[in-house]
Design a protein around this motif. Structure first.
Motif, PDB file in Angstrom:
ATOM      1  N   GLY A  27     -26.741  48.710 -53.444  1.00  0.00           N
ATOM      2  CA  GLY A  27     -26.360  49.142 -54.784  1.00  0.00           C
ATOM      3  C   GLY A  27     -27.397  48.810 -55.841  1.00  0.00           C
ATOM      4  N   GLY A  28     -28.514  48.209 -55.441  1.00  0.00           N
ATOM      5  CA  GLY A  28     -29.582  47.881 -56.386  1.00  0.00           C
ATOM      6  C   GLY A  28     -29.404  46.535 -57.066  1.00  0.00           C
ATOM      7  N   GLU A  29     -28.383  45.770 -56.679  1.00  0.00           N
ATOM      8  CA  GLU A  29     -28.134  44.472 -57.302  1.00  0.00           C
ATOM      9  C   GLU A  29     -28.842  43.371 -56.515  1.00  0.00           C
ATOM     10  OE1 GLU A  29     -24.318  41.856 -58.955  1.00  0.00           O
ATOM     11  OE2 GLU A  29     -24.024  43.546 -57.590  1.00  0.00           O
ATOM     12  N   TRP A  30     -29.402  42.414 -57.242  1.00  0.00           N
ATOM     13  CA  TRP A  30     -30.114  41.312 -56.614  1.00  0.00           C
ATOM     14  C   TRP A  30     -29.142  40.208 -56.239  1.00  0.00           C
ATOM     15  CZ3 TRP A  30     -35.202  41.440 -55.241  1.00  0.00           C
ATOM     16  CH2 TRP A  30     -35.978  42.469 -55.776  1.00  0.00           C
ATOM     17  N   LYS A  31     -29.248  39.740 -54.986  1.00  0.00           N
ATOM     18  CA  LYS A  31     -28.352  38.720 -54.454  1.00  0.00           C
ATOM     19  C   LYS A  31     -29.153  37.508 -53.983  1.00  0.00           C
ATOM     20  CE  LYS A  31     -24.453  41.093 -54.735  1.00  0.00           C
ATOM     21  NZ  LYS A  31     -23.282  40.633 -55.527  1.00  0.00           N
ATOM     22  N   ILE A  32     -28.454  36.380 -53.848  1.00  0.00           N
ATOM     23  CA  ILE A  32     -29.087  35.123 -53.439  1.00  0.00           C
ATOM     24  C   ILE A  32     -29.116  35.033 -51.918  1.00  0.00           C
ATOM     25  CG2 ILE A  32     -28.972  32.597 -53.599  1.00  0.00           C
ATOM     26  CD1 ILE A  32     -27.288  32.987 -56.149  1.00  0.00           C
ATOM     27  N   LYS A  33     -30.254  34.638 -51.377  1.00  0.00           N
ATOM     28  CA  LYS A  33     -30.374  34.414 -49.937  1.00  0.00           C
ATOM     29  C   LYS A  33     -31.196  33.144 -49.695  1.00  0.00           C
ATOM     30  CE  LYS A  33     -34.693  36.783 -48.861  1.00  0.00           C
ATOM     31  NZ  LYS A  33     -35.385  37.671 -47.900  1.00  0.00           N
ATOM     32  N   LEU A  34     -31.262  32.725 -48.443  1.00  0.00           N
ATOM     33  CA  LEU A  34     -32.081  31.578 -48.067  1.00  0.00           C
ATOM     34  C   LEU A  34     -33.551  31.985 -48.045  1.00  0.00           C
ATOM     35  CD1 LEU A  34     -30.001  30.267 -45.037  1.00  0.00           C
ATOM     36  CD2 LEU A  34     -30.007  29.318 -47.339  1.00  0.00           C
ATOM     37  N   SER A  35     -34.412  31.072 -48.444  1.00  0.00           N
ATOM     38  CA  SER A  35     -35.838  31.345 -48.327  1.00  0.00           C
ATOM     39  C   SER A  35     -36.267  31.203 -46.870  1.00  0.00           C
ATOM     40  CB  SER A  35     -36.640  30.372 -49.199  1.00  0.00           C
ATOM     41  OG  SER A  35     -36.595  29.066 -48.658  1.00  0.00           O
ATOM     42  N   ASP A  36     -37.405  31.763 -46.532  1.00  0.00           N
ATOM     43  CA  ASP A  36     -37.900  31.685 -45.160  1.00  0.00           C
ATOM     44  C   ASP A  36     -38.162  30.235 -44.751  1.00  0.00           C
ATOM     45  OD1 ASP A  36     -37.763  34.419 -44.990  1.00  0.00           O
ATOM     46  OD2 ASP A  36     -39.881  34.746 -45.470  1.00  0.00           O
ATOM     47  N   LYS A  37     -38.690  29.444 -45.666  1.00  0.00           N
ATOM     48  CA  LYS A  37     -38.969  28.038 -45.353  1.00  0.00           C
ATOM     49  C   LYS A  37     -37.678  27.273 -45.077  1.00  0.00           C
ATOM     50  CE  LYS A  37     -43.346  27.482 -47.835  1.00  0.00           C
ATOM     51  NZ  LYS A  37     -44.054  26.737 -48.918  1.00  0.00           N
ATOM     52  N   THR A  38     -36.640  27.561 -45.859  1.00  0.00           N
ATOM     53  CA  THR A  38     -35.357  26.898 -45.653  1.00  0.00           C
ATOM     54  C   THR A  38     -34.790  27.241 -44.278  1.00  0.00           C
ATOM     55  OG1 THR A  38     -34.849  26.868 -48.019  1.00  0.00           O
ATOM     56  CG2 THR A  38     -32.993  26.701 -46.502  1.00  0.00           C
ATOM     57  N   THR A  39     -34.893  28.512 -43.895  1.00  0.00           N
ATOM     58  CA  THR A  39     -34.393  28.947 -42.598  1.00  0.00           C
ATOM     59  C   THR A  39     -35.122  28.237 -41.461  1.00  0.00           C
ATOM     60  OG1 THR A  39     -33.787  31.121 -43.465  1.00  0.00           O
ATOM     61  CG2 THR A  39     -34.098  30.942 -41.088  1.00  0.00           C
ATOM     62  N   LYS A  40     -36.428  28.150 -41.560  1.00  0.00           N
ATOM     63  CA  LYS A  40     -37.216  27.489 -40.510  1.00  0.00           C
ATOM     64  C   LYS A  40     -36.866  26.009 -40.408  1.00  0.00           C
ATOM     65  CE  LYS A  40     -41.171  30.644 -40.826  1.00  0.00           C
ATOM     66  NZ  LYS A  40     -42.603  30.782 -41.200  1.00  0.00           N
ATOM     67  N   ARG A  41     -36.719  25.345 -41.561  1.00  0.00           N
ATOM     68  CA  ARG A  41     -36.374  23.920 -41.545  1.00  0.00           C
ATOM     69  C   ARG A  41     -34.990  23.693 -40.960  1.00  0.00           C
ATOM     70  NH1 ARG A  41     -38.702  23.783 -46.911  1.00  0.00           N
ATOM     71  NH2 ARG A  41     -36.599  23.770 -47.790  1.00  0.00           N
ATOM     72  N   PHE A  42     -34.055  24.587 -41.290  1.00  0.00           N
ATOM     73  CA  PHE A  42     -32.691  24.463 -40.786  1.00  0.00           C
ATOM     74  C   PHE A  42     -32.667  24.577 -39.263  1.00  0.00           C
ATOM     75  CE2 PHE A  42     -28.779  26.699 -39.461  1.00  0.00           C
ATOM     76  CZ  PHE A  42     -27.848  25.729 -39.793  1.00  0.00           C
ATOM     77  N   LYS A  43     -33.327  25.588 -38.738  1.00  0.00           N
ATOM     78  CA  LYS A  43     -33.325  25.797 -37.293  1.00  0.00           C
ATOM     79  C   LYS A  43     -34.036  24.656 -36.568  1.00  0.00           C
ATOM     80  CE  LYS A  43     -32.782  30.802 -37.062  1.00  0.00           C
ATOM     81  NZ  LYS A  43     -33.324  32.066 -36.522  1.00  0.00           N
ATOM     82  N   LYS A  44     -35.099  24.176 -37.154  1.00  0.00           N
ATOM     83  CA  LYS A  44     -35.825  23.063 -36.539  1.00  0.00           C
ATOM     84  C   LYS A  44     -34.927  21.824 -36.444  1.00  0.00           C
ATOM     85  CE  LYS A  44     -39.873  20.087 -37.139  1.00  0.00           C
ATOM     86  NZ  LYS A  44     -41.040  19.740 -38.016  1.00  0.00           N
ATOM     87  N   ARG A  45     -34.177  21.556 -37.514  1.00  0.00           N
ATOM     88  CA  ARG A  45     -33.305  20.385 -37.511  1.00  0.00           C
ATOM     89  C   ARG A  45     -32.154  20.543 -36.526  1.00  0.00           C
ATOM     90  NH1 ARG A  45     -33.133  15.289 -37.257  1.00  0.00           N
ATOM     91  NH2 ARG A  45     -31.394  14.287 -38.345  1.00  0.00           N
ATOM     92  N   ILE A  46     -31.591  21.739 -36.423  1.00  0.00           N
ATOM     93  CA  ILE A  46     -30.496  21.971 -35.476  1.00  0.00           C
ATOM     94  C   ILE A  46     -30.999  21.770 -34.048  1.00  0.00           C
ATOM     95  CG2 ILE A  46     -28.921  23.697 -34.526  1.00  0.00           C
ATOM     96  CD1 ILE A  46     -28.045  22.598 -37.209  1.00  0.00           C
ATOM     97  N   ARG A  47     -32.193  22.240 -33.758  1.00  0.00           N
ATOM     98  CA  ARG A  47     -32.758  22.044 -32.414  1.00  0.00           C
ATOM     99  C   ARG A  47     -32.925  20.562 -32.113  1.00  0.00           C
ATOM    100  NH1 ARG A  47     -36.120  26.587 -34.078  1.00  0.00           N
ATOM    101  NH2 ARG A  47     -35.481  28.460 -32.923  1.00  0.00           N
ATOM    102  N   GLU A  48     -33.356  19.809 -33.111  1.00  0.00           N
ATOM    103  CA  GLU A  48     -33.532  18.368 -32.902  1.00  0.00           C
ATOM    104  C   GLU A  48     -32.200  17.687 -32.617  1.00  0.00           C
ATOM    105  OE1 GLU A  48     -35.336  17.151 -36.509  1.00  0.00           O
ATOM    106  OE2 GLU A  48     -37.365  17.781 -35.932  1.00  0.00           O
TER     107      GLU A  48
END
Length: 467
Positions: free
Chosen positions: A332-353
């Motif tokens: 619809g052309g509206e800007w929404k909030i999402k996770l940054s790429d760095k946040t996603t990488k850090r999250f997955k790294k921590r879950i793996r640990e």
């Protein structure tokens, strides 16, 4: 007899002066005492042109203010400073030495101890410098912070969100989102290079002295800035910067950067600042380049600071990250909030640990994982990409199924699958197949043996609700 009575009265008076400091010992009568010395000015009337604030040290040493400061220091706990004193040892020490410290504060002769240098690992592999004051100095700084916040905070910009009462990172992100949806879709992402290490002491003290007239307080703040750093048993002086780790540092940073806020407001810019992270929103890349050059010149000449050229740039919202978040444009052309790429990488790294095979029991893994998920969700849960969070929940459960599969050995895999309701063929094909643990965790047999409700019953926290 009268001499003994006077001696006892003297001890009683001293005790009454000390006890209001402590939550466990405070007396209701002490809390009813009026402020010593001066009544606070109405915060909303305090401006740079107002008469300078005198006698603030009396407000700092006010029993009610000290009790609040003590509660804050105790609740935050924290590591010992250079003297090795813990938070638990602070109250007995103050009971014995507070009158001496109070006299030094009111006379302007108190000298703080150096801060202890510690290094905190950052996500990119580098380290951040922190300075840990002694618990006594943290207590005094906290008391100063309460008083100064009452006068400074109401005068700060509405576009400043960092380290301020009633404001948060979420407020800053939503304000940026509003600006972008209003059409200010070019972002000037400003990053001040090593801000807390490069604040000019003379510049900072000059800004504070515009409003504060209590020379005792000014002298004490200067001493805190120049208290020095203790590292490896050696103390070195500090000639610039406000060491991160002390209660006063965030407020002092806002006092310095308030000049930047005023300049941006004077020029009519839409901006959001959280500590030394500042995003300015404009409508075109051409305007962004022009504004960037002017703001960089102001930061260099007026604030005596430098922008990080590698991190500061003009870009579109989806290509930049702010406080761990980014933005995307929906259909619809509206800007929404999402996770940054760095946040996603850090999250997955921590879950793996946290889900890596080790000597921990499965329930211990789930408990540790849940603690991390709840904290992460409390901060990043405002994202408007719920399908991403659902995918992460599914991925985490599969990581745990994989962990269970690794813990099973040989014939046990078949027996455990049969015990949990899998058919003979289903259990046999998975248990005797030449597949790895990750492949096995995605099979229907493992999903049937360990459905979502199994993890829910074990207390696994989720990023979204699921059945």
């Amino acid at each position: 007899m009268s001499k003994d009575r006077n001696l006892k009265n003297g001890k009683r008076q001293k005790k009454q002066l000390v006890l209001p400091l402590y939550e466990d010992h405070v007396k209701s009568e002490a809390l009813k005492h009026p402020r010593q010395g001066v009544e606070p000015l109405l915060a909303e009337t305090v401006t740079e042109n107002s008469a300078k604030l005198d006698h603030l040290m009396e407000e700092v040493c006010n029993p009610t203010n000290l009790k609040e400061a003590l509660h804050q220091v105790k609740s935050k706990k924290g590591s010992p400073g250079v003297d090795g004193m813990t938070v638990g040892q602070m109250i007995p020490y103050l009971l014995e030495h507070w009158e001496e410290i109070r006299t030094q504060l009111l006379s302007g002769t108190y000298v703080p101890q150096p801060v202890r240098r510690v290094w905190i690992p950052k996500h990119d592999g580098s380290k951040r410098k922190l300075g840990i004051p002694t618990v006594i100095d943290r207590f005094i700084q906290q008391a100063i912070l309460h008083v100064l916040t009452r006068y400074y905070d109401p005068t700060f910009s509405e576009s400043s969100f960092g380290f301020r009462p009633g404001r948060s990172c979420h407020d800053a992100i939503r304000q940026s989102q509003d600006y972008i949806n209003e059409g200010y879709t070019t972002v000037i992402d400003m990053d001040i290079e090593k801000f807390f290490d490069q604040v000019n002491h003379d510049k900072l003290m000059g800004l504070i002295a515009r409003r504060i007239g209590d020379t005792r307080l000014l002298r004490l703040i200067r001493r805190y800035l120049q208290a020095g750093i203790m590292e490896g048993g050696l103390a070195s002086p500090t000639i610039e910067g406000t060491p991160q780790g002390g209660p006063l540092s965030p407020l002092l940073s806002n006092i310095v950067l308030d000049e930047l806020d005023r300049e941006l407001e004077k020029r009519g810019h839409k901006f959001v600042r959280y500590a030394d992270d500042c995003n300015i929103h404009v409508k075109s890349a051409r305007a962004g380049i022009r504004v960037m050059a002017k703001v960089e010149k102001f930061v260099n000449k007026k604030l005596l600071l430098r922008l990080n050229s590698s991190k500061s740039m003009v870009s579109s919202p989806e290509k930049r990250q702010f406080l761990g978040f980014s933005f995307y444009r929906n259909r619809g052309g509206e800007w929404k909030i999402k996770l940054s790429d760095k946040t996603t990488k850090r999250f997955k790294k921590r879950i793996r640990e946290l889900t890596r095979r080790g000597r921990r029991t499965f329930l211990h893994v789930v408990a540790t994982l849940s603690e991390y998920i709840r904290g992460w969700r409390g901060y990043y849960g405002i994202v408007e990409t719920q399908w991403t969070l659902r995918d992460y929940d599914s991925w985490i459960r599969r990581r745990l199924r994989s962990l269970i599969w690794k813990q099973w050995k040989g014939k046990r895999r078949y027996k455990e699958l049969r015990k949990r309701g899998c058919s003979v063929n289903m259990a046999w094909n998975v248990a005797n197949g030449s597949i790895g643990s990750w492949q096995a965790s995605g099979k229907c047999a493992m999903t049937r043996a360990f459905p979502n409700r199994f993890f829910n019953d074990k207390g696994l926290a989720a990023l979204t609700s699921y059945k």
